[in-house]
Write a protein that holds these residues in place. Sequence first.
Motif, short mmCIF file in Angstrom:
data_model
loop_
_atom_site.label_atom_id
_atom_site.label_comp_id
_atom_site.label_asym_id
_atom_site.label_seq_id
_atom_site.Cartn_x
_atom_site.Cartn_y
_atom_site.Cartn_z
N UNK A 12 0.87 -1.33 0.08
CA UNK A 12 0.14 0.03 0.01
C UNK A 12 0.88 1.41 0.15
N UNK A 13 0.55 2.27 -0.70
CA UNK A 13 1.26 3.75 -0.73
C UNK A 13 0.95 4.39 0.40
N UNK A 14 1.95 4.67 1.06
CA UNK A 14 1.82 5.62 2.31
C UNK A 14 2.87 6.55 2.21
N UNK A 15 2.55 7.88 2.01
CA UNK A 15 3.69 8.78 2.23
C UNK A 15 4.48 8.86 1.10
N UNK A 16 3.98 8.35 0.00
CA UNK A 16 4.91 8.31 -1.31
C UNK A 16 5.62 6.95 -1.33
N UNK A 17 5.67 6.15 -0.65
CA UNK A 17 6.38 4.84 -0.56
C UNK A 17 5.35 3.73 -0.30
N UNK A 18 5.79 2.67 -1.16
CA UNK A 18 4.89 1.52 -1.30
C UNK A 18 5.48 0.76 0.13
N UNK A 19 4.54 0.35 1.05
CA UNK A 19 4.80 -0.52 2.10
C UNK A 19 3.96 -1.69 2.51
N UNK B 241 8.34 -3.78 5.41
CA UNK B 241 9.05 -3.77 4.15
C UNK B 241 8.65 -2.77 3.25
N UNK B 242 9.33 -1.80 2.53
CA UNK B 242 9.46 -0.67 1.80
C UNK B 242 10.01 -0.92 0.25
N UNK B 243 9.19 -0.34 -0.87
CA UNK B 243 9.86 -0.38 -2.08
C UNK B 243 10.18 1.12 -2.43
N UNK B 244 11.55 1.15 -2.61
CA UNK B 244 12.13 2.54 -3.07
C UNK B 244 12.56 2.56 -4.40
N UNK B 245 12.06 3.60 -5.26
CA UNK B 245 12.72 3.78 -6.37
C UNK B 245 13.89 4.58 -6.53
N UNK B 246 14.75 4.40 -7.55
CA UNK B 246 15.93 5.56 -7.49
C UNK B 246 16.20 5.51 -9.27
#
Length: 265
Positions: free
Chosen positions: A28-35, A39-44
Amino acid sequence: MKRAIIISRIDPVSLGVAQILIESFDFKINGGIYRRGELEIHFIDEKHIYAEMIGERLGVDLIVFPSSHKSEKGIRAFLTHPVGNWRDEALYGGIPKKLSKTSALMLRNSLQTLIEEVDKLHLHGWDVRLEVTHHGPYTEIPSIFVEVGGDSDSNPSRRELEVVASASYEAANTDVYEDEEVAIGFGGGHYAPTFTKLVARGDYIIGHMCPKYALPIDEVMVKEAIEKNVENPTYALIDWKGIMSDHRRELVSILKRYGLEITRV
């Protein structure tokens, strides 16, 4: 513990894995981050291998990099490996003669999941292997790569990306401080056939691996291999036939000084 799967926007495999994770693993997206839980998904925006100190920059405690793989021989494979440079050069990210921290348990879990998923989905003609420690980025946060690919024209299918997504998810949820005896490995080829077999069979759990082509290494790099595993290694596995005798003698002498149990494999 804050866990992260890091997605490179310039890597189609990485982006495909992110899409599957978001759709299939209830992020689920929360504060611009999928969590999902810890566990988080970060994009670079950069390639994974050049994302130096990414764990420190994101303030996370554990990292998985789902990534594409290119084989000069065009061999199609699912792979997982630790990160770092054994030699006095860093052609593909990282720092010369520095290893990033890794987790043997993360590697074990990712390899076993790759094997299970490839079998479950009946993906024929694919190798599943460990790779030795190589390339960047440098980080002091425990990290591994999980990869899929073949030749330069390969374009993994949805099912193949699902395998990487599952392995990345399982690796990222590893309890890296679990009380397990782990090893480091020396010798053999880049695709670590001996070490892959040992981990797949459940004989050993292996962290950093130094291939034959990177030997000889000095005491500084042996110390790196020991200290840059979040679990404390108690074994040193030597692919005995895969190392020149003079390199082997020098390596054994160093390992004995660190009190590791040396095992020929």
